[in-house]
Design a protein around this motif. Sequence first.
Motif, PDB file in Angstrom:
ATOM      1  N   SER A 108       0.939  -1.213  -0.181  1.00  0.00           N
ATOM      2  CA  SER A 108       0.012   0.127   0.106  1.00  0.00           C
ATOM      3  C   SER A 108       0.844   1.299   0.070  1.00  0.00           C
ATOM      4  O   SER A 108       0.412   2.400  -0.332  1.00  0.00           O
TER       5      SER A 108
ATOM      6  N   PHE B 200       1.336   2.801   2.581  1.00  0.00           N
ATOM      7  CA  PHE B 200       0.656   3.695   3.386  1.00  0.00           C
ATOM      8  C   PHE B 200       1.022   3.407   4.963  1.00  0.00           C
ATOM      9  O   PHE B 200       0.234   2.611   5.409  1.00  0.00           O
TER      10      PHE B 200
ATOM     11  N   VAL C 166       1.178   3.601   8.769  1.00  0.00           N
ATOM     12  CA  VAL C 166       0.522   4.051   9.981  1.00  0.00           C
ATOM     13  C   VAL C 166       1.134   3.484  11.361  1.00  0.00           C
ATOM     14  O   VAL C 166       1.716   2.723  11.254  1.00  0.00           O
TER      15      VAL C 166
ATOM     16  N   ASN D 292       1.829  -0.935  11.053  1.00  0.00           N
ATOM     17  CA  ASN D 292       0.994  -1.939  10.119  1.00  0.00           C
ATOM     18  C   ASN D 292       2.149  -2.671   9.509  1.00  0.00           C
ATOM     19  O   ASN D 292       3.225  -2.029   9.109  1.00  0.00           O
TER      20      ASN D 292
ATOM     21  N   THR E 232      -2.638  -9.073   6.313  1.00  0.00           N
ATOM     22  CA  THR E 232      -1.985  -7.836   6.884  1.00  0.00           C
ATOM     23  C   THR E 232      -2.711  -7.500   8.445  1.00  0.00           C
ATOM     24  O   THR E 232      -4.017  -7.753   8.690  1.00  0.00           O
TER      25      THR E 232
ATOM     26  N   PRO F 139      -9.674   4.217  12.586  1.00  0.00           N
ATOM     27  CA  PRO F 139      -9.402   2.747  12.542  1.00  0.00           C
ATOM     28  C   PRO F 139     -10.590   2.130  11.727  1.00  0.00           C
ATOM     29  O   PRO F 139     -11.722   2.289  11.549  1.00  0.00           O
TER      30      PRO F 139
END
Length: 126
Positions: A22, A24, A26, A42, A51, A85
């Motif tokens: 991703s 991305f 976090v 993550n 994941t 979330p």
Amino acid sequence: MNDRELMSMAREASLNAYVPYSHFPVGAALECMDGSVFTGCNIENAALGSTICAERTACVKAVSEGKRSFRRIAIFADSENWCTPCGACRQFLAEFSPEMEVLCAKAGNRYVSYKLSELLPHTFNY
Ligand code: THU
């Protein structure tokens, strides 16, 4: 610890995110009722469903160390939208502390605060 300090721990945790799919990252910082803090990021997997989100990483770290009562969680992502979330993480956290506070960040050092019970009313339990 104030909100900004907790969010800064979440930002730091996001640096360890493993996000080759991703891109991305976090980070999360979970404050327990006794004041201790567990962080998480993550961690993605080629089998995408395996994941784990940053929030659940922090939560499993805390519970596996004997903590089950949480005051706040800060969730950091440098994102365009508020990083609230996902449904699975809401349910996972609500198992332990449905009234905890959830601080959600977005780009520009901004965050909003919710009660978990606002984000997930009528939590499943039995
Ligand atoms: N993700 C989190 O870690 N927490 C959230 O609150 C939203 C989503 C992760 C899962 C996946 O690694 C990536 O963000 C994109 O969905």
